[in-house]
Design an enzyme around this catalytic site. Structure first.
Site, PDB file in Angstrom:
ATOM      1  N   GLU A   1       0.826  -1.224   0.000  1.00 39.03           N
ATOM      2  CA  GLU A   1       0.000   0.000   0.000  1.00 39.03           C
ATOM      3  C   GLU A   1       0.856   1.269   0.000  1.00 39.03           C
ATOM      4  O   GLU A   1       1.717   1.443   0.866  1.00 39.03           O
ATOM      5  CB  GLU A   1      -0.941  -0.003   1.213  1.00 39.03           C
ATOM      6  CG  GLU A   1      -1.921   1.158   1.178  1.00 39.03           C
ATOM      7  CD  GLU A   1      -2.933   1.133   2.327  1.00 39.03           C
ATOM      8  OE1 GLU A   1      -3.271   0.036   2.802  1.00 39.03           O
ATOM      9  OE2 GLU A   1      -3.367   2.219   2.737  1.00 39.03           O
TER      10      GLU A   1
ATOM     11  N   LYS B   1      -7.581  -0.859  11.247  1.00 37.82           N
ATOM     12  CA  LYS B   1      -6.992  -1.312   9.973  1.00 37.82           C
ATOM     13  C   LYS B   1      -5.699  -0.545   9.722  1.00 37.82           C
ATOM     14  O   LYS B   1      -4.698  -1.107   9.268  1.00 37.82           O
ATOM     15  CB  LYS B   1      -8.000  -1.103   8.839  1.00 37.82           C
ATOM     16  CG  LYS B   1      -7.562  -1.655   7.494  1.00 37.82           C
ATOM     17  CD  LYS B   1      -6.733  -0.698   6.677  1.00 37.82           C
ATOM     18  CE  LYS B   1      -6.356  -1.299   5.327  1.00 37.82           C
ATOM     19  NZ  LYS B   1      -5.382  -0.457   4.603  1.00 37.82           N
TER      20      LYS B   1
ATOM     21  N   ASP C   1       3.261 -15.104  11.291  1.00 39.54           N
ATOM     22  CA  ASP C   1       1.958 -15.457  10.745  1.00 39.54           C
ATOM     23  C   ASP C   1       0.989 -14.285  10.938  1.00 39.54           C
ATOM     24  O   ASP C   1       0.429 -14.102  12.022  1.00 39.54           O
ATOM     25  CB  ASP C   1       1.470 -16.719  11.482  1.00 39.54           C
ATOM     26  CG  ASP C   1       0.127 -17.211  10.997  1.00 39.54           C
ATOM     27  OD1 ASP C   1      -0.589 -16.446  10.330  1.00 39.54           O
ATOM     28  OD2 ASP C   1      -0.213 -18.366  11.311  1.00 39.54           O
TER      29      ASP C   1
ATOM     30  N   HIS D   1      -1.622  10.597   0.796  1.00 38.50           N
ATOM     31  CA  HIS D   1      -1.885   9.296   0.183  1.00 38.50           C
ATOM     32  C   HIS D   1      -1.752   9.378  -1.339  1.00 38.50           C
ATOM     33  O   HIS D   1      -1.097   8.548  -1.958  1.00 38.50           O
ATOM     34  CB  HIS D   1      -3.287   8.840   0.574  1.00 38.50           C
ATOM     35  CG  HIS D   1      -3.579   7.441   0.179  1.00 38.50           C
ATOM     36  ND1 HIS D   1      -3.085   6.364   0.885  1.00 38.50           N
ATOM     37  CD2 HIS D   1      -4.278   6.924  -0.855  1.00 38.50           C
ATOM     38  CE1 HIS D   1      -3.475   5.256   0.295  1.00 38.50           C
ATOM     39  NE2 HIS D   1      -4.200   5.571  -0.760  1.00 38.50           N
TER      40      HIS D   1
END
Ligand code: MEV
Length: 436
Positions: free
Chosen positions: A85, A278, A294, A391
């Site tokens: 991202e 998130k 993991d 962004h």
């Protein structure tokens, strides 16, 4: 033509690709070329990757980046992050640099207990089961002596086993709830092996326990839990509110108050909390992945922890006390720095070396700090400039690549967008103008 196959796993890599391409793609497709262009020319390295999992036909690349300038408990780190991202690594780097001059990050491991359960049913008397359990518990522990020998040498092993009666929630359902210390390994194989042995011993002992009469416990399954609320780390930053000011923050106090409002919203509003968390996972997953851990286990455990009080909520918290702004997070993290991919994957080994070969507790601190930094950067942007400015700036390359921009065009566009706002259409327009 049938799109199913038996014996796929027995085919060679070439044969697998051949079957897939002839079955699922047009004749003219470039699928074979795309798959093969990711094959590594170093045969040994390719074989290593082929053997990590099954039916491997290619490699899936993620960018491996680094966020420098992290100060954690007074020690400096450049943190490796594997993530696709745009803007995540830039955000982490900005937050690291911001806090570098404000005391750095502090982190502390609060506990390291892992969990596993043997799930079973029993229809007889709960009191008799309780007596049986007290008798059999030392035998259960003794039965894993061989399995726990090495772990004990490293300072770990089985911590405890308790019998849990869950019959009010589900008819006839009980557990052996087991806790473990697995030191520097994530411990999944160790825990699962111990649990399966507990189940076996439990069953064998039960079959000769006279008081059970006809009613015997029936094992349903034995498996570790990825919910590890007692394998927990706390990360924190703090400084006097007036020191929060920077080029984008004219007034530290005003910023701190708005920042806390944003956190308060995430604490009570699940729709916001999920996005808020998130953003934290952008940082956590990227380091977890880069260090060969993991990330699905970590994700599952952390989101469950975010709901521990009955409603999904923010993982981070913030306050102002006596003029001191404090921002912190406690998260469960079951990580390993030995075992699994850590000694196999060359980039994972390099990532751990870059971090100074941390033990699991140190890695827990680094990962938690990466999550806290990510959230700080997100909330700082959201409550000041808005998220899109930074962004889209980072996303510029992706848009340019979509239009096959040349190196010259990229340089020109980067220059153009230092003073113009990036949006998809603005990039298309600017590129068209430049090209004509
Ligand atoms: C984007 O990947 C993450 C953010 O949405 C997190 C947030 O809203 O706090 C920016």
């Amino acid at each position: 033509m049938s799109k199913t196959i038996t014996g796929f796993s027995k085919l060679s890599k070439e044969e697998k690709i051949d079957w897939l391409v002839t079955t699922f793609f047009e004749k003219s497709s470039s699928a074979v070329h795309i798959l093969k262009q990711y094959w590594n020319t170093n045969q040994q390295l390719q074989q290593l990757h082929d053997e990590f999992t099954e039916n491997t036909i290619s490699n899936y690349y993620l960018p491996f980046g680094v966020a420098p300038n992290f100060s954690i408990n007074g020690k400096n780190y450049a943190i490796p992050m594997a993530i696709e991202e745009s803007s995540v690594i830039a955000a982490a780097s900005n937050a690291a640099k911001y806090w570098l001059n404000r005391g750095g990050f502090k982190a502390e491991v609060l506990d390291t207990q892992k969990v596993g359960q043997v799930h079973f049913t029993f229809q007889g008397s709960a009191e008799i089961l309780k007596s049986f359990f007290s008798e059999v518990k030392p035998k259960l522990l003794a039965s894993v002596a061989a399995l726990t020998k090495n772990m004990k040498k490293r300072g770990g092993g089985v911590l405890d086993i308790s019998l849990v009666n869950k019959t009010e929630a589900l008819q006839g359902y009980y557990q052996l709830h087991c806790t473990f210390e697995t030191v520097d390994s994530m411990g999944a194989n160790f825990i699962n092996s111990c649990l399966e042995q507990f189940a076996e011993t439990f069953k064998t002992e039960a079959s000769s326990y006279a008081a059970f009469n006809e009613e015997l416990p029936h094992i349903v399954m034995s498996i570790l839990s990825n919910y590890v609320p007692n394998c927990i780390v706390r990360a924190e930053v703090s400084c006097p509110v007036e020191e929060l000011s920077d080029s984008k923050i004219p007034d530290g106090k005003e910023f701190a108050e708005k920042f806390i409002q944003a956190i308060n919203i995430a604490e009570i509003e699940p729709f916001r909390a999920v996005t808020h968390n998130k953003g934290i996972m952008n940082g956590i997953d990227a380091v977890v992945l880069a260090t060969g851990n993991d990330f699905r286990a970590v994700e599952a455990g952390i989101h469950a922890y975010a709901s521990k009080d009955g409603q999904y909520s923010s993982l981070t918290h913030a306050s102002i006390d006596n003029g001191i702004f404090k921002f912190w997070m406690e998260v469960p993290l079951a990580l390993g720095t030995v075992g699994g991919l850590t000694s196999l994957h060359p980039l994972v080994k390099l990532a751990l070396q870059l971090l100074g070969s941390p033990n699991a507790k140190e890695l827990m601190k680094i990962v938690a700090v990466a999550g806290l930094a990510q959230n700080f950067a997100a909330i700082k942007s959201l409550t000041t400039t808005g998220i899109q400015q930074g962004h889209m700036k980072m996303h510029l390359m992706n848009i340019l690549n979509q239009f096959n921009a040349t190196a010259d065009e990229k340089t020109a566009m980067v220059k153009h967008f230092t003073t113009n706002t990036v949006s998809h259409s603005a990039v298309v327009d600017a590129l068209e103008t430049y090209r004509s």
